[in-house]
Design an enzyme around this catalytic site. Structure first.
Site, short mmCIF file in Angstrom:
data_model
loop_
_atom_site.label_atom_id
_atom_site.label_comp_id
_atom_site.label_asym_id
_atom_site.label_seq_id
_atom_site.Cartn_x
_atom_site.Cartn_y
_atom_site.Cartn_z
N ARG A 150 -0.33 -3.49 -6.45
CA ARG A 150 -0.51 -2.06 -6.68
C ARG A 150 -1.88 -1.67 -6.14
O ARG A 150 -2.67 -2.53 -5.74
CB ARG A 150 -0.30 -1.65 -8.15
CG ARG A 150 -0.62 -2.64 -9.22
CD ARG A 150 -2.08 -2.97 -9.39
NE ARG A 150 -2.89 -1.77 -9.48
CZ ARG A 150 -4.16 -1.70 -9.21
NH1 ARG A 150 -4.82 -2.79 -8.82
NH2 ARG A 150 -4.84 -0.58 -9.30
N ALA B 236 -3.43 1.78 -3.74
CA ALA B 236 -2.96 2.38 -2.49
C ALA B 236 -3.12 1.49 -1.24
O ALA B 236 -2.14 1.25 -0.52
CB ALA B 236 -3.64 3.74 -2.30
N ARG C 71 7.39 3.77 -3.90
CA ARG C 71 6.46 4.55 -4.73
C ARG C 71 6.06 5.80 -3.93
O ARG C 71 5.67 5.68 -2.77
CB ARG C 71 5.22 3.72 -5.11
CG ARG C 71 5.57 2.52 -6.00
CD ARG C 71 4.33 1.90 -6.63
NE ARG C 71 3.80 2.72 -7.70
CZ ARG C 71 2.61 2.50 -8.29
NH1 ARG C 71 1.85 1.50 -7.88
NH2 ARG C 71 2.19 3.28 -9.25
N ASP D 210 -5.29 7.92 -4.32
CA ASP D 210 -3.97 7.58 -3.77
C ASP D 210 -3.56 8.52 -2.64
O ASP D 210 -2.77 8.16 -1.77
CB ASP D 210 -2.91 7.60 -4.87
CG ASP D 210 -3.11 6.40 -5.78
OD1 ASP D 210 -3.90 6.49 -6.72
OD2 ASP D 210 -2.52 5.35 -5.49
N LYS E 106 -5.01 7.79 -10.35
CA LYS E 106 -4.37 7.37 -11.60
C LYS E 106 -4.47 8.43 -12.69
O LYS E 106 -5.50 9.09 -12.84
CB LYS E 106 -5.05 6.07 -12.06
CG LYS E 106 -4.53 5.44 -13.32
CD LYS E 106 -3.03 5.26 -13.35
CE LYS E 106 -2.49 4.51 -12.17
NZ LYS E 106 -1.00 4.63 -12.05
O1 MRU Z 1 -0.42 2.75 -10.16
P1 MRU Z 1 -1.48 2.02 -9.41
O2 MRU Z 1 -2.07 0.89 -10.18
O3 MRU Z 1 -1.00 1.60 -8.04
O4 MRU Z 1 -2.62 3.09 -9.20
C1 MRU Z 1 -3.79 2.71 -8.56
C2 MRU Z 1 -4.79 3.83 -8.45
O5 MRU Z 1 -4.59 4.92 -8.90
C3 MRU Z 1 -6.03 3.50 -7.68
O6 MRU Z 1 -7.13 4.17 -8.21
C4 MRU Z 1 -5.85 3.94 -6.22
O7 MRU Z 1 -4.65 3.43 -5.70
C5 MRU Z 1 -6.96 3.51 -5.36
S1 MRU Z 1 -6.98 1.77 -5.10
C6 MRU Z 1 -8.25 1.41 -4.05
#
Ligand code: MRU
EC number: 5.3.1.23
Length: 342
Positions: free
Chosen positions: A44, A46, A87, A235, A246
């Site tokens: 997980r 981005a 996703r 994201d 998030k």
């Molecule tokens: O649902 P997730 O764990 O994939 O969400 C991750 C986030 O929201 C991160 O802050 C975002 O992807 C940036 S990762 C460098």
């Protein structure tokens, strides 16, 4: 710490659903398994999702058994669509799949075998570029961090969420490595607990001082004067600077503004969606109610209760002090300045 590693048609992932209790590597040999791993959040974050998806396309292409180029490309499109459907919010997924697909299309005149190798090489290159980009985000971001600061972060935008080093945690790592005495407050990040399970664990591995707090404590510590800045990942960033990250990020941003604390987004330019004007156009993933009603399989809410579980929210640009990218720091007005980074 590398959450993913690809070699000879096999993608190895750290199973992030099990951290920090268990450190298990899963080996994926089919694109269907790669798609499931993204959907089930074994991987997980981005940038990590993006590169994983690119390797998924590489694995899929190797398995397409045909001498017909038309058939090869028809199958490739199908696979790309399946991987893209895992996703919806992180734009890196779509960017990465399109990039390897376009590599294949622009080399259509080559043999199928050569095209398969080019897809694989492109995925490798993207992994390498991601790490370089995070180091660069770290260098730019470090300029904003002062000695003795305490930095609040939300979710996990660390090595685990990228190919290594991290974005928000990349800035924190760079500040720590440059000898600054900094501390981190990590929001636990309900419901999936990326903050407590992943960020706290990751920082402790690197001996970066971290204090874990519940999400609803952030305002209290800001008002008490204990937080000097907030850094989060992203994201998807719209042209006007609105940023999806998030769930809970928006609340943190509003609290930061109320308490005159700078709120920074750290993300590679690959997280900018140059095709959308505002955050209203960002699709928000809704995940299973079980993530809220259960913890580790144990029910913590009444049976049959109505649940909403959006995995992301959008922070309006007015709350964002700056966006730290691999190509430099973007300041408001974002409407004018983001476009320059295309
Ligand atoms: O649902 P997730 O764990 O994939 O969400 C991750 C986030 O929201 C991160 O802050 C975002 O992807 C940036 S990762 C460098």
């Amino acid at each position: 710490m590398k959450p993913l590693e690809y070699c000879n048609g096999v993608l190895k992932l750290i199973d992030q659903t099990l951290l920090p209790g268990e450190q298990k590597i899963v080996e994926l040999k089919s694109y269907a398994k790669v798609a499931d791993a993204i959907k089930d959040m074994i991987v997980r974050g981005a940038p990590a999702i993006g590169v994983t998806a690119a390797y998924g396309v590489a694995i899929a292409s190797k398995a397409i058994n045909t001498d017909s180029k038309d058939e090869f490309f028809t199958d490739l499109v199908k696979v790309c669509d399946i991987i893209k459907s895992t996703r919806p919010t992180a734009v890196n997924l779509f960017w990465a799949v399109d990039r390897v697909y376009n590599k294949a299309v622009s080399n259509r005149d080559k043999s199928i075998e050569e095209i398969k190798n080019l897809i694989e090489e492109e995925a490798h290159l993207m992994e390498k570029e991601d790490i370089e980009s995070n180091r660069s985000i770290g260098r730019f971001g470090n300029e904003l961090i002062k000695e003795n600061w305490t930095i609040l972060t939300h979710c996990n935008a660390g090595a685990l969420a990228t190919c290594d080093y991290g974005t928000a945690l990349g800035v924190i790592r760079a500040a720590h490595e440059s000898g600054k005495n900094i501390r981190v407050f990590a929001d636990e990040t309900r419901p999936y607990l990326q903050g407590s399970r992943l960020t706290a664990w990751e920082l402790m591995q690197d001996n970066i001082p971290v204090t874990l707090i519940c999400d609803n404590m952030a305002g209290h510590f800001m008002k008490e004067g204990l937080i000097d800045c907030v850094i989060v990942g992203a994201d998807r960033i719209a042209l006007n600077g609105d940023t999806a990250n998030k769930i809970g990020t928006y609340s943190v941003a509003v609290l930061a503004k109320e308490n005159n604390i700078p709120f920074y987004v750290a993300a590679p330019t690959t997280t900018i969606d140059f095709s959308i004007e505002t955050g209203k156009q960002i699709p928000i993933e809704e995940r299973s109610p079980d993530e809220i009603t259960h913890i580790k399989g144990v029910r913590i809410a009444p049976e049959g209760v109505n649940v909403k579980n959006p995995a992301f929210d959008v922070t309006p640009n007015k709350y964002i002090s700056a966006i730290i990218t691999d190509k430099g720091i973007i300041y408001p007005p974002y409407n004018e300045n983001i476009e320059k980074y295309k």
